[in-house]
Design a protein around this motif. Structure first.
Motif, PDB file in Angstrom:
ATOM      1  N   GLY A 272       0.837  -1.196   0.000  1.00 40.83           N
ATOM      2  CA  GLY A 272       0.000   0.000   0.000  1.00 40.83           C
ATOM      3  C   GLY A 272       0.869   1.241   0.000  1.00 40.83           C
ATOM      4  O   GLY A 272       2.030   1.208  -0.399  1.00 40.83           O
ATOM      5  N   CYS A 273       0.312   2.340   0.451  1.00 40.39           N
ATOM      6  CA  CYS A 273       1.021   3.621   0.485  1.00 40.39           C
ATOM      7  C   CYS A 273       2.355   3.465   1.212  1.00 40.39           C
ATOM      8  O   CYS A 273       2.398   3.049   2.362  1.00 40.39           O
ATOM      9  CB  CYS A 273       0.159   4.675   1.162  1.00 40.39           C
ATOM     10  N   PHE A 274       3.438   3.819   0.532  1.00 42.28           N
ATOM     11  CA  PHE A 274       4.757   3.550   1.096  1.00 42.28           C
ATOM     12  C   PHE A 274       5.101   4.383   2.319  1.00 42.28           C
ATOM     13  O   PHE A 274       5.981   4.029   3.077  1.00 42.28           O
ATOM     14  CB  PHE A 274       5.860   3.585   0.057  1.00 42.28           C
ATOM     15  N   TRP A 275       4.393   5.477   2.550  1.00 43.22           N
ATOM     16  CA  TRP A 275       4.717   6.309   3.718  1.00 43.22           C
ATOM     17  C   TRP A 275       4.511   5.546   5.022  1.00 43.22           C
ATOM     18  O   TRP A 275       5.378   5.519   5.888  1.00 43.22           O
ATOM     19  CB  TRP A 275       3.867   7.577   3.747  1.00 43.22           C
ATOM     20  N   GLY A 276       3.342   4.945   5.194  1.00 43.20           N
ATOM     21  CA  GLY A 276       3.043   4.213   6.425  1.00 43.20           C
ATOM     22  C   GLY A 276       3.865   2.949   6.559  1.00 43.20           C
ATOM     23  O   GLY A 276       4.281   2.576   7.663  1.00 43.20           O
TER      24      GLY A 276
ATOM     25  N   LYS B 141       8.922  13.708   8.597  1.00 47.48           N
ATOM     26  CA  LYS B 141       8.990  15.126   8.229  1.00 47.48           C
ATOM     27  C   LYS B 141       7.621  15.804   8.314  1.00 47.48           C
ATOM     28  O   LYS B 141       7.548  17.016   8.466  1.00 47.48           O
ATOM     29  CB  LYS B 141       9.533  15.278   6.801  1.00 47.48           C
ATOM     30  N   THR B 142       6.557  15.013   8.175  1.00 45.23           N
ATOM     31  CA  THR B 142       5.185  15.533   8.157  1.00 45.23           C
ATOM     32  C   THR B 142       4.359  14.713   9.146  1.00 45.23           C
ATOM     33  O   THR B 142       3.591  13.825   8.743  1.00 45.23           O
ATOM     34  CB  THR B 142       4.597  15.417   6.728  1.00 45.23           C
ATOM     35  N   PRO B 143       4.500  14.986  10.443  1.00 46.88           N
ATOM     36  CA  PRO B 143       3.850  14.146  11.458  1.00 46.88           C
ATOM     37  C   PRO B 143       2.331  14.025  11.305  1.00 46.88           C
ATOM     38  O   PRO B 143       1.758  13.027  11.697  1.00 46.88           O
ATOM     39  CB  PRO B 143       4.211  14.823  12.779  1.00 46.88           C
ATOM     40  N   ASN B 144       1.675  15.017  10.743  1.00 49.02           N
ATOM     41  CA  ASN B 144       0.231  14.936  10.558  1.00 49.02           C
ATOM     42  C   ASN B 144      -0.136  14.554   9.126  1.00 49.02           C
ATOM     43  O   ASN B 144      -1.279  14.746   8.698  1.00 49.02           O
ATOM     44  CB  ASN B 144      -0.436  16.267  10.935  1.00 49.02           C
ATOM     45  N   GLY B 145       0.827  14.000   8.388  1.00 50.48           N
ATOM     46  CA  GLY B 145       0.582  13.600   7.010  1.00 50.48           C
ATOM     47  C   GLY B 145      -0.343  12.396   6.930  1.00 50.48           C
ATOM     48  O   GLY B 145      -0.608  11.710   7.922  1.00 50.48           O
TER      49      GLY B 145
END
Length: 171
Positions: free
Chosen positions: A12-16, A150-154
């Motif tokens: 899925g989304c690589f950020w998480g 870098k974007t804690p509320n991303g």
């Protein structure tokens, strides 16, 4: 210098995915990067990958010391942080770029991935995860690397969380 190996996963989304693997395996010396794998374009960008035109999956690549981290533990963790039953999606994130894939770098990784997948089937009744040889790795743009640090509320896909196997039973 210690031996280093690569492990590459799409969930899925690589950020998480990156955030969870970094939190779990970073203290053991693993490093993470996000990027694209499994497609046809030789110059994928985030926008092109999200369009579905390149065939790439959003992926996480770990570099790790196999004397400190077993590949089987990485695969087990992969299955516990997303829903491998969903084809080309994770929650509200839909498209081939969000498919569940284990990209193997060696025949030994493929063998272990298949063994762990068979064990995971005891918990996840059906699994859509692909197990395929790793292809060319394309690092994602710099702003995607460690994005949630870098974007804690991303944005974080709600499907990405660490589950215990007993939570998964019967799903």
């Amino acid at each position: 210098m210690p031996s280093r190996e690569f492990a590459t996963f799409a969930a899925g989304c690589f950020w998480g995915v990156e955030k969870l693997f970094a939190r779990e395996f970073g203290p053991k010396g693993a490093t993470t990067a996000v990027g694209y794998m499994g497609g046809t374009s030789t110059s994928p960008t985030y926008q092109a990958v999200c369009s579905g035109a390149t065939g790439h999956a959003e992926a996480l690549q770990l570099q790790y010391d196999p004397s400190k981290i077993e590949y089987a533990s990485l695969v087990d963790f992969f299955y516990r942080i997303h829903d491998p039953r969903q084809r080309n999606r994770q929650g509200n994130d839909v498209g081939t770029q969000y498919r569940s894939v284990i990209f193997t770098h060696t025949p030994e990784q493929e063998r272990i991935a298949r063994e762990v997948t068979d064990k995971a089937r005891q918990h996840w009744k059906s699994i859509a995860t692909e197990i395929v040889p790793a292809s060319t790795w394309y690092p994602a743009e710099d702003y995607h690397q460690s994005y949630l640090d870098k974007t804690p509320n991303g944005y974080e896909c709600p499907m990405h969380r660490v589950r215990q196997w007993m939570e998964i039973e019967g799903l």
